[in-house]
Design an enzyme around this catalytic site. Sequence first.
Site, PDB file in Angstrom:
ATOM      1  N   LEU A 137      -0.610  -5.371  -0.427  1.00 64.19           N
ATOM      2  CA  LEU A 137       0.697  -5.537  -0.045  1.00 64.19           C
ATOM      3  C   LEU A 137       0.824  -5.139   1.365  1.00 64.19           C
ATOM      4  CD1 LEU A 137       2.950  -4.478  -2.935  1.00 64.19           C
ATOM      5  CD2 LEU A 137       2.394  -6.762  -2.138  1.00 64.19           C
ATOM      6  N   CYS A 155      -0.351   3.691  -2.093  1.00 63.14           N
ATOM      7  CA  CYS A 155       1.128   3.017  -2.616  1.00 63.14           C
ATOM      8  C   CYS A 155       1.114   2.250  -4.018  1.00 63.14           C
ATOM      9  CB  CYS A 155       1.252   1.915  -1.731  1.00 63.14           C
ATOM     10  SG  CYS A 155       1.758   2.381   0.121  1.00 63.14           S
ATOM     11  N   HIS A 156      -0.080   1.764  -4.084  1.00 67.60           N
ATOM     12  CA  HIS A 156      -0.396   1.059  -5.477  1.00 67.60           C
ATOM     13  C   HIS A 156      -1.772   1.508  -6.148  1.00 67.60           C
ATOM     14  CE1 HIS A 156       2.629  -1.526  -3.259  1.00 67.60           C
ATOM     15  NE2 HIS A 156       3.191  -1.172  -4.301  1.00 67.60           N
ATOM     16  N   GLY A 157      -2.570   2.279  -5.352  1.00 65.44           N
ATOM     17  CA  GLY A 157      -3.526   2.613  -6.230  1.00 65.44           C
ATOM     18  C   GLY A 157      -4.834   1.859  -6.032  1.00 65.44           C
ATOM     19  N   PRO A 170      -5.211  -2.882  -7.583  1.00 65.19           N
ATOM     20  CA  PRO A 170      -4.583  -4.044  -7.896  1.00 65.19           C
ATOM     21  C   PRO A 170      -4.621  -5.216  -6.361  1.00 65.19           C
ATOM     22  CG  PRO A 170      -3.002  -2.738  -6.738  1.00 65.19           C
ATOM     23  CD  PRO A 170      -4.017  -1.892  -7.413  1.00 65.19           C
TER      24      PRO A 170
END
Length: 191
Positions: A137, A155-157, A170
Site C-alpha cells: 500500500l 503497517c501491514h506486516g 501481504p
Amino acid sequence: MLTQIFRCQTLVTAVLRKKKHGDEDVRKAFAYLIIGSGAVSAGVAAKNTVTKMFTVILPTADVLALSKIEVDLSEIPEGKNMMVSWQGKPLYVRHRTQAEINQEQDVDITHLRDPQRDADRVQKPDWLIVVGVCTHLGCIPVAHAGNFGGYYCPCHGSHYDASGRIRLGPAPANLEVPPYSFIEENLILVG
C-alpha cells in the site's frame, strides 16, 4: 492555402474595381477568403492550445533536477543502510556484509512470491539499491528489521530480505530496483 488566399484577394480586388457586386466570382472569392482566414486562425489556435497543454503536462525544473541523483557510497559503512530522497520517494542504499550476500544468494527462489535471483537485483553484490516504498500500500519499510533481516513494513506486516525480495506478508512484489549505474568505484548515479 496561402496562395489561394492571395489569389482570392487579387480576384476580389479586380472584381470590385469592375463594380460587379452580384457576380459569381465575387461570391466565390469572398467565400474562399473567409474560409481561408478561418482555417489559418483555427490552425494557430490549435497550435497554441496543444503547446499550453504540453507545457502543463511536462515536469517542472525542480522535478527534473530530482530525476537523477548521485550517491557517494564511501559514506556508508559495511552492514549499514542509507536513505536518500529520489523523485520524492525514499531510496535505500545498503552496503551488505559478506554474510548477507551469501545468505541472499543461497535463497531457493522457487519458494518466493516474486521470484528473482539476488544477482538479478544488484550490479555489485556489496551494494543493494531499492526504492523504499512497500509494494502493498505504499508505506515506508524499516531497514534492518523483520524476520529476514532486510526491510519490514510495520503497517501491514510485510517482510523483505536483504535483497529487497518479499518473503512474508501481504505485499505482492519485491521492492523496486531503480535504474542506476556506477560512475566510479564509490559513486552511483540513480535515475
